[in-house]
Scaffold this motif. Structure first.
Motif, mmCIF file in Angstrom:
data_model
loop_
_atom_site.group_PDB
_atom_site.id
_atom_site.type_symbol
_atom_site.label_atom_id
_atom_site.label_comp_id
_atom_site.label_asym_id
_atom_site.label_seq_id
_atom_site.Cartn_x
_atom_site.Cartn_y
_atom_site.Cartn_z
ATOM 1 N N SER A 161 0.745 -1.037 -0.111
ATOM 2 C CA SER A 161 0.202 0.116 0.024
ATOM 3 C C SER A 161 0.934 1.234 -0.003
ATOM 4 C CB SER A 161 -1.074 0.034 1.071
ATOM 5 O OG SER A 161 -1.667 1.201 1.167
ATOM 6 N N MET A 162 1.958 1.463 0.937
ATOM 7 C CA MET A 162 2.905 2.368 0.809
ATOM 8 C C MET A 162 3.632 2.470 -0.270
ATOM 9 S SD MET A 162 4.323 2.258 4.670
ATOM 10 C CE MET A 162 4.250 0.476 5.116
ATOM 11 N N TYR A 163 4.105 1.405 -1.057
ATOM 12 C CA TYR A 163 4.587 1.479 -2.385
ATOM 13 C C TYR A 163 3.717 2.110 -3.307
ATOM 14 C CZ TYR A 163 7.121 -0.497 -6.708
ATOM 15 O OH TYR A 163 7.359 -0.472 -7.802
ATOM 16 N N ASN A 164 2.610 1.435 -3.222
ATOM 17 C CA ASN A 164 1.592 1.854 -4.229
ATOM 18 C C ASN A 164 1.106 3.489 -4.267
ATOM 19 O OD1 ASN A 164 1.410 -0.257 -5.971
ATOM 20 N ND2 ASN A 164 -0.235 -1.153 -4.598
ATOM 21 N N HIS A 165 1.376 3.954 -2.968
ATOM 22 C CA HIS A 165 0.916 5.358 -2.885
ATOM 23 C C HIS A 165 2.170 6.137 -3.392
ATOM 24 C CE1 HIS A 165 -0.642 8.855 -0.579
ATOM 25 N NE2 HIS A 165 0.706 9.196 -0.209
ATOM 26 N N GLN A 166 3.402 5.705 -3.265
ATOM 27 C CA GLN A 166 4.285 6.539 -3.714
ATOM 28 C C GLN A 166 4.353 6.543 -5.200
ATOM 29 O OE1 GLN A 166 6.837 8.304 -1.952
ATOM 30 N NE2 GLN A 166 5.500 7.893 -0.354
ATOM 31 N N VAL A 167 4.080 5.262 -5.829
ATOM 32 C CA VAL A 167 4.047 5.133 -7.185
ATOM 33 C C VAL A 167 3.129 6.321 -7.511
ATOM 34 C CG1 VAL A 167 3.313 3.795 -9.165
ATOM 35 C CG2 VAL A 167 4.944 2.768 -7.709
ATOM 36 N N GLY A 168 1.826 6.212 -7.007
ATOM 37 C CA GLY A 168 0.636 7.094 -7.578
ATOM 38 C C GLY A 168 0.900 8.649 -7.260
ATOM 39 N N ALA A 169 1.636 8.894 -6.182
ATOM 40 C CA ALA A 169 2.073 10.182 -6.048
ATOM 41 C C ALA A 169 3.075 10.758 -7.217
ATOM 42 C CB ALA A 169 2.852 10.486 -4.868
ATOM 43 N N ARG A 170 4.069 9.868 -7.590
ATOM 44 C CA ARG A 170 4.881 10.411 -8.528
ATOM 45 C C ARG A 170 3.868 10.436 -10.024
ATOM 46 N NH1 ARG A 170 10.497 8.389 -8.413
ATOM 47 N NH2 ARG A 170 11.139 9.005 -6.279
ATOM 48 N N LEU A 171 2.955 9.749 -10.171
ATOM 49 C CA LEU A 171 2.161 10.000 -11.466
ATOM 50 C C LEU A 171 0.970 10.824 -11.096
ATOM 51 C CD1 LEU A 171 2.031 5.964 -12.161
ATOM 52 C CD2 LEU A 171 3.256 7.696 -13.348
ATOM 53 N N GLU A 172 0.835 11.547 -9.931
ATOM 54 C CA GLU A 172 -0.154 12.164 -9.555
ATOM 55 C C GLU A 172 -1.607 11.546 -9.619
ATOM 56 O OE1 GLU A 172 0.411 15.922 -12.133
ATOM 57 O OE2 GLU A 172 2.398 16.447 -10.994
ATOM 58 N N LEU A 173 -1.594 10.381 -9.229
ATOM 59 C CA LEU A 173 -2.802 9.824 -9.243
ATOM 60 C C LEU A 173 -3.093 9.373 -7.683
ATOM 61 C CD1 LEU A 173 -2.077 6.923 -12.008
ATOM 62 C CD2 LEU A 173 -3.793 9.123 -12.089
ATOM 63 N N ARG A 174 -4.260 9.402 -7.560
ATOM 64 C CA ARG A 174 -4.960 9.047 -6.161
ATOM 65 C C ARG A 174 -4.830 7.331 -6.100
ATOM 66 N NH1 ARG A 174 -10.602 12.445 -5.446
ATOM 67 N NH2 ARG A 174 -9.659 14.278 -6.052
ATOM 68 N N ASP A 175 -4.699 6.849 -4.706
ATOM 69 C CA ASP A 175 -4.492 5.518 -4.702
ATOM 70 C C ASP A 175 -5.628 4.942 -5.242
ATOM 71 O OD1 ASP A 175 -2.390 6.331 -3.010
ATOM 72 O OD2 ASP A 175 -3.343 5.589 -1.140
ATOM 73 N N VAL A 176 -6.953 5.276 -5.084
ATOM 74 C CA VAL A 176 -7.913 4.432 -5.621
ATOM 75 C C VAL A 176 -7.844 4.552 -7.221
ATOM 76 C CG1 VAL A 176 -9.891 6.362 -5.553
ATOM 77 C CG2 VAL A 176 -10.361 3.930 -5.363
#
Length: 162
Positions: free
Chosen positions: A31-46
């Motif tokens: 979850s934390m990893y995906n949050h970081q990936v999403g943040a880099r792509l400017e995407l919300r977790d969902v």
């Protein structure tokens, strides 16, 4: 019950508890990893979660995607609007469907190369990790993970039904 039977039962209980704890830790870490990936792509977790489902199982109708995620259709509309504005997905008419209003959500591959680049480090780490297992062990791990995923899907559906 003999002493060895109770020792075996305790040992098994500890092993099962250890697996469950490890799965919870894995869920948190991913979850934390995906949050970081999403943040880099400017995407919300969902949004990232939905994009990944479309990448893996798409193209999908918005209704099918909402069902798969357990999200309300109105929520899904907002997520798809953001993903489309960001150039991640496109909504296309379902040419093979009986309802001319029906649309399919399809991931745009050119933009998703960004996602693959961000995931490359984790992919390499997993390749290195899995290289230490023989084919029989890999089959066992694959079976366990598939069955765990199915148990999670069933539990999610049960919660969504109320």
């Amino acid at each position: 019950m003999r002493s060895t039977d109770s020792d075996e039962a305790r040992s098994r209980h500890r092993a099962v508890r250890g697996i469950k704890e490890s799965l919870r830790e894995l869920r948190s870490q991913l979850s934390m990893y995906n949050h970081q990936v999403g943040a880099r792509l400017e995407l919300r977790d969902v949004d990232l979660d939905c994009l990944e489902i479309v990448l893996e199982h798409g193209p999908l109708t918005p209704t099918a995607l909402a069902r798969r995620t357990g999200l309300h259709p109105a929520t899904m509309t907002g997520i798809l609007d953001r993903l489309q504005r960001g150039g991640w997905v496109v909504r296309e008419r379902d040419a093979e469907g009986t309802d001319r209003r029906a649309v399919l959500v399809r991931a745009l591959q050119d933009r998703n190369a960004e996602l693959a680049r961000l995931r490359a480090g984790m992919s390499t780490a997993l390749d290195d990790l899995l290289g230490g297992y023989d084919d029989e062990e890999l089959a066992l791990l694959t079976d366990f993970l598939r069955r765990t995923t199915e148990a999670g899907r069933a539990a999610t559906e049960d919660l969504a039904r109320g």
